[in-house]
Scaffold this motif. Structure first.
Motif, short mmCIF file in Angstrom:
data_model
loop_
_atom_site.label_atom_id
_atom_site.label_comp_id
_atom_site.label_asym_id
_atom_site.label_seq_id
_atom_site.Cartn_x
_atom_site.Cartn_y
_atom_site.Cartn_z
N PHE B 204 0.75 -1.27 0.16
CA PHE B 204 0.02 0.01 0.12
C PHE B 204 0.92 1.15 0.25
CE2 PHE B 204 -2.52 -3.36 1.93
CZ PHE B 204 -3.95 -3.26 1.18
N ILE B 205 0.71 2.01 -0.91
CA ILE B 205 1.34 3.31 -1.26
C ILE B 205 0.30 4.46 -1.16
CG2 ILE B 205 3.40 2.44 -2.26
CD1 ILE B 205 2.24 3.27 -4.85
N THR B 206 0.68 5.76 -0.90
CA THR B 206 -0.26 6.88 -1.12
C THR B 206 -0.57 7.26 -2.56
OG1 THR B 206 1.22 8.39 -0.84
CG2 THR B 206 0.63 7.57 0.99
N LEU B 207 -1.76 7.63 -2.79
CA LEU B 207 -2.07 8.29 -3.97
C LEU B 207 -1.37 9.38 -4.63
CD1 LEU B 207 -6.06 8.00 -4.11
CD2 LEU B 207 -4.37 6.98 -5.77
N ASP B 208 -0.89 10.07 -3.60
CA ASP B 208 -0.14 11.45 -3.90
C ASP B 208 1.32 10.88 -4.50
OD1 ASP B 208 -1.88 13.39 -3.56
OD2 ASP B 208 -1.32 13.70 -1.48
N SER B 209 1.95 9.73 -3.76
CA SER B 209 3.16 9.49 -4.20
C SER B 209 3.17 9.00 -5.43
CB SER B 209 3.58 8.21 -3.04
OG SER B 209 2.98 7.15 -3.31
N THR B 210 2.13 8.02 -5.75
CA THR B 210 2.23 7.41 -7.14
C THR B 210 1.89 8.28 -8.30
OG1 THR B 210 1.50 5.40 -8.34
CG2 THR B 210 -0.18 6.68 -7.30
N TRP B 211 1.19 9.39 -7.92
CA TRP B 211 0.90 10.56 -9.04
C TRP B 211 2.24 11.19 -9.22
CZ3 TRP B 211 -4.10 12.25 -5.92
CH2 TRP B 211 -5.34 11.13 -6.36
N ILE B 212 2.92 11.75 -8.26
CA ILE B 212 4.12 12.30 -8.06
C ILE B 212 5.12 11.79 -9.03
CG2 ILE B 212 6.11 13.30 -6.72
CD1 ILE B 212 4.29 13.91 -4.58
N ILE B 213 5.42 10.33 -8.55
CA ILE B 213 6.16 9.57 -9.52
C ILE B 213 6.11 9.73 -10.86
CG2 ILE B 213 6.94 7.00 -9.90
CD1 ILE B 213 6.74 6.80 -6.83
N HIS B 214 4.74 9.21 -11.11
CA HIS B 214 4.63 9.19 -12.77
C HIS B 214 4.46 10.75 -13.40
CE1 HIS B 214 2.93 5.41 -11.27
NE2 HIS B 214 3.81 4.90 -12.44
N ALA B 215 4.16 11.72 -12.56
CA ALA B 215 3.97 12.98 -13.05
C ALA B 215 5.58 13.49 -13.32
CB ALA B 215 3.59 13.93 -12.08
N ASP B 216 6.46 12.97 -12.68
CA ASP B 216 7.73 13.33 -12.69
C ASP B 216 8.48 12.68 -13.91
OD1 ASP B 216 10.43 14.21 -12.03
OD2 ASP B 216 10.79 12.80 -10.45
N ASP B 217 8.03 11.57 -14.37
CA ASP B 217 8.35 10.71 -15.68
C ASP B 217 7.91 11.93 -16.89
OD1 ASP B 217 9.92 8.97 -14.24
OD2 ASP B 217 8.33 7.40 -14.56
N THR B 239 -1.92 18.12 -11.61
CA THR B 239 -2.88 18.28 -12.21
C THR B 239 -4.11 17.26 -12.30
OG1 THR B 239 -2.27 17.35 -14.49
CG2 THR B 239 -1.67 19.49 -14.23
N ASP B 240 -4.95 17.28 -12.62
CA ASP B 240 -6.21 16.43 -12.66
C ASP B 240 -5.77 15.43 -13.75
OD1 ASP B 240 -7.78 17.71 -10.84
OD2 ASP B 240 -9.50 18.02 -12.29
N GLU B 241 -5.18 15.75 -14.55
CA GLU B 241 -4.75 14.83 -15.66
C GLU B 241 -3.56 13.83 -15.01
OE1 GLU B 241 -5.65 13.84 -19.05
OE2 GLU B 241 -7.49 14.92 -18.36
N GLU B 242 -2.99 14.38 -14.22
CA GLU B 242 -1.77 13.33 -13.80
C GLU B 242 -2.34 12.60 -12.48
OE1 GLU B 242 1.78 16.34 -14.54
OE2 GLU B 242 0.65 16.77 -12.84
N ARG B 243 -3.59 12.93 -11.99
CA ARG B 243 -4.12 12.27 -10.94
C ARG B 243 -4.98 11.00 -11.38
NH1 ARG B 243 -5.96 17.00 -6.34
NH2 ARG B 243 -3.70 17.73 -6.35
#
Lengths: 234, 425
Positions: B204-217, B239-243
């Protein structure tokens, strides 16, 4: 065959017995009358193929005769229902075979106790009865617990005799009991069988093709190959 | 002790020890197979139903099978192929609909050392119960406090060897060749107690963390293409698109409105709504047909073992004609000979069934252990259910053994006494 004069119910009474194999032209056996008194011993002689073994099996109720009656201890064995006949045979008729037919996988003692399974002797007495019989016939504890193939031929025969007498039968049928023995042992084996039958008050009808056996019996019944000519006689 | 029919039966079986053992073993294996299938069938169904938790439905992206949505979102069967946008979630589920008690967004698709990740929002552990009435409990540590905190399911912790305080890096995707997000290390904040559900395998990870990782990429890619400086993603500037999310665990306030909410969601092509319990029942409806075929195959194996009994006994009759003839001379009637052989067959059946129950019990334990270890499913047959099946299968085996014994027994019944008493050559 001549009649013996029974003073009691005969151990065996054969009247008008005929047997013919299916499809045969003549009767193999044709015995107008034959009786065996209680504890009487008789020898049935004759060459091969005259029907000696067949006669024993008819008397034991294992083969149906073509006609006539066979009564053992006063009971017409062929008039009985099959199940009752099997029970009666187990209790009143003992059989000794040339090759003993002891059952492998069972000790000598158990072979005798198997016969007692079908007797009316209380179950708690089976072991003692079997042990006493075997001991009387000269088998020690070690032989009693041995399986047949670990015993000598003589010991096997003693077990076979004990099995035949276990249920205190009225009649013992011995089919060539010494045919597989050498002459030196034949006498001992017959001594054993005849003495055991006398001790147990069982009549003995012994079948043999050996002429020398005649001297051991007070009564000898020849069975001839030509049944029509032979009729009965002794 | 006096001799009796059972003495004869036992000696007879002992005289053919190898044949007896092989026949008993073949019956035992068939019984074990049958018992395993029957006992595990009910247990598996209960295990799947248990794992649905306290949600009413799961909502995934539109255009896919509801069952696939359930298997992906609840049982981690594979990485979801479609995403829901945050706007879609917000507009549909964060509108204060009074009929909805909670709607928990989740995102799946990454992994850590083969264990699937489940990105969840705040309150997930206190709201969602993996088993109704049994909330998540922390074996060590506590709920995630930081964005890059991770909570390990019991099996995930055991499988990866990670524990509280360890640093871990999530892998993109669920395959072995995925890109590792080493640049965003996580810290294990807690390890959960086993729940007996598929969630035990989750990281289990946080939604914020996975969004940040993928947004970074994605922002790095965009920066490379445009030459513009990359804006470091944070929870605040996403952004909403990244979430992106892959599903929503949804529970209604009242069971009576579940159908209504479900019907509305079904009308919306942007969502795939699945009533979890209903989909699992449908799954068992589909699997049930295969299940019946498998049970039929097991029954065929059992019947073939019965044929094995028949052959073993029938072939032994040839060697036992003399024994039967002697027993007849000693006073055994034909029906008694018949019953002796039938008893022998029944004893083989009973021994085989006994061996099968033992083998079946061991097999069930082994399968249960594997399912728990590999899939986090608690598939443990109720002892009473196992005992009931064991009794039924034992009874069926006995009937089968008796049927198999009829032909050899009939052959023994008809054994000619006089012919088989002739002196041995």
């Amino acid at each position: 065959m001549p009649l013996s004069e029974p003073t009691d119910t005969p151990a065996l009474s054969v009247r008008g017995l005929r047997f013919r194999y299916p499809g045969a032209a003549l009767d193999l056996l044709n015995i107008p009358e034959f009786q065996l008194a209680p504890a009487e011993q008789a020898l049935l002689t004759g060459g091969s193929g005259v029907g000696k073994s067949t006669l024993l099996q008819i008397i034991a109720g294992l083969i149906e005769p073509t006609g006539g009656t066979v009564a053992v201890a006063g009971r017409d064995i062929h008039a009985m229902q099959p199940g009752a006949r099997d029970t009666f045979r187990g209790r009143r008729i003992g059989m000794i075979f040339q090759t003993f037919h002891l059952l492998a996988g069972f000790s000598a003692l158990e072979n005798v106790m198997l016969a007692l399974m079908f007797s009316d002797l209380p179950r708690r007495e089976h072991r003692d009865r079997a042990r006493a019989l075997l001991a009387a016939l000269g088998l020690g504890e070690r032989e009693m617990s041995a399986e047949p193939d670990a015993l000598s031929v003589g010991q096997q025969q003693r077990v076979a005799v004990a099995r035949a007498l276990a249920c205190r039968p009225a009649l013992v049928l011995a089919d060539e009991p010494t045919a597989s023995l050498d002459p030196a042992n034949t006498g001992a084996a017959m001594d054993l069988i005849q003495r055991a039958c006398r001790d147990e008050r069982a009549a003995l009808l012994c079948v043999s093709h050996d002429p020398a056996m005649a001297a051991r019996f007070s009564r000898v019944v020849p069975l001839h190959a030509n049944p029509a000519a032979a009729g009965a006689g002794a | 002790m006096a001799m009796n029919d059972m003495s004869i039966v036992v000696r007879s079986l002992r005289a053919r020890l190898f044949s007896t053992c092989v026949t008993v073993l073949s019956v035992g294996v068939a019984v074990a197979l049958m018992l395993n299938l029957l006992a595990m069938r009910d247990a598996s169904r209960r295990a799947f139903e248990r794992g649905t938790g306290n949600m009413d439905m799961v909502v995934t992206a539109g255009g896919q099978s509801p069952l696939a949505g359930v298997l992906e979102a609840v049982y981690y069967a594979r990485a979801p192929q479609k995403y829901l946008t945050w706007a879609a979630y917000r507009d549909r589920f964060a509108t204060g609909d009074r009929r909805i008690e909670w709607a928990l967004p989740v995102q799946q698709g990454d992994s850590y050392r083969g264990m699937p990740t489940m990105a969840v929002g705040p309150g997930f552990f206190s709201t969602f119960e993996p088993v109704v009435g049994e909330p998540f409990r922390f074996a060590r540590g506590g709920p995630p406090a930081g964005t890059f905190d991770v909570v390990l399911g019991a099996i995930a912790a055991r499988a990866t060897g990670a524990d509280v305080g360890d640093s871990v890096a999530i892998t993109h995707g669920t395959g072995p060749d995925g890109h590792s997000h080493d640049e965003h290390p996580y810290k294990v904040a807690a390890v959960l107690e086993p729940t007996g559900t598929a969630h035990d395998r989750a990281v289990f990870i946080t939604l914020d963390s996975t969004w940040i990782i993928h947004a970074d990429d994605s922002r790095a890619d965009a920066a490379r293409k445009t030459g513009a400086p990359e804006i470091e993603p944070t929870a605040e500037n996403l952004t909403d698109e990244e979430r992106k999310i892959t599903g929503v665990y949804l529970r209604c306030r009242d069971g009576r409105v579940v159908g209504q909410v479900f019907a509305e969601l079904r009308q919306d092509p942007g969502f795939t709504a699945a009533l979890v319990q209903s989909e699992i029942r449908n799954l068992w409806g589909i699997v049930g047909s295969i299940d019946r075929i498998v049970v039929a195959i097991a029954a065929a194996v059992l019947v073939s073992s019965g044929i094995g009994i028949l052959l073993a006994l029938y072939n032994s009759m040839e060697q036992r004609r003399r024994q039967i003839a002697v027993l007849r001379v000693l006073g055994a009637s034909q029906p008694r000979i018949f019953s002796l052989v039938l008893s022998e067959s029944a004893v083989i059946g009973l021994l085989g069934a006994g061996a099968g129950v033992v083998l079946g019990f061991v097999g069930v334990q082994a399968v249960s252990a594997v399912l728990l270890e590999d899939y986090g499913l608690v598939v443990r047959p109720d002892p009473a259910v196992f005992a009931r099946w064991a009794l039924i299968v034992t009874g069926a085996t006995m009937v089968l053994a008796c049927l198999a014994g009829i032909i050899p027994a009939a052959r023994a019944y008809a054994t000619a006494v006089s012919r088989n008493l002739r002196p041995l050559a």
